[in-house]
Design an enzyme around this catalytic site. Structure first.
Site: not given
Ligand code: 5GP
Length: 115
Positions: A95, A97, A101
């Site tokens: 993760q 962010v 999600h």
């Molecule tokens: P995680 O790695 O936390 O599961 O997924 C975070 C996701 O958020 C990643 O797939 C990344 O590409 C997406 N993401 C990060 N920053 C932004 C942003 O500013 N806008 C959008 N639309 N997606 C984002």
């Protein structure tokens, strides 16, 4: 010190742009900025829950709602052939962010296991 607003909280508040594909009282869905498949949508609660590890019994209906929205989006994106949902949790879960999600991925054949 006040907690830093996450990038997703800023998207909810329209402080930064995103390609929003669904919004209702409880959640927002938008295209991932770095798509890993032809369809790559993120479904997030408006409530600032850090991760799946932080949900409580109070969130049960909200979590169910998020998955109903995932199903609707899968239908709208014509993913009758199948799709994948992913919730990365914490550092070791990948993760990046700290706002809960659900990734909805589809539109191509997805391999398993993940890395
Ligand atoms: P995680 O790695 O936390 O599961 O997924 C975070 C996701 O958020 C990643 O797939 C990344 O590409 C997406 N993401 C990060 N920053 C932004 C942003 O500013 N806008 C959008 N639309 N997606 C984002």
């Amino acid at each position: 010190m006040a907690e830093q607003k996450t990038i997703f909280a800023r998207i909810i508040d329209r402080e930064i742009p995103a390609e929003i594909v669904h919004e209702d009282d409880l959640c927002l869905a938008f295209n991932d900025v770095n798509p890993q498949a032809p369809v790559h949508v993120l479904v997030i609660p408006k409530k600032p829950i850090v991760s799946l590890a932080e949900i409580t019994a109070e969130d049960t209906e909200l979590i169910g709602h998020l998955f109903q929205v995932v199903r609707q989006l899968a239908e709208q994106h014509n993913l009758q052939g199948g799709f994948r949902t992913i919730i990365n949790t914490g550092d070791e879960g990948g993760q990046t962010v700290p706002h809960l999600h659900i990734h909805l991925l589809g539109g191509r054949s997805l391999s398993w296991p993940p890395g």
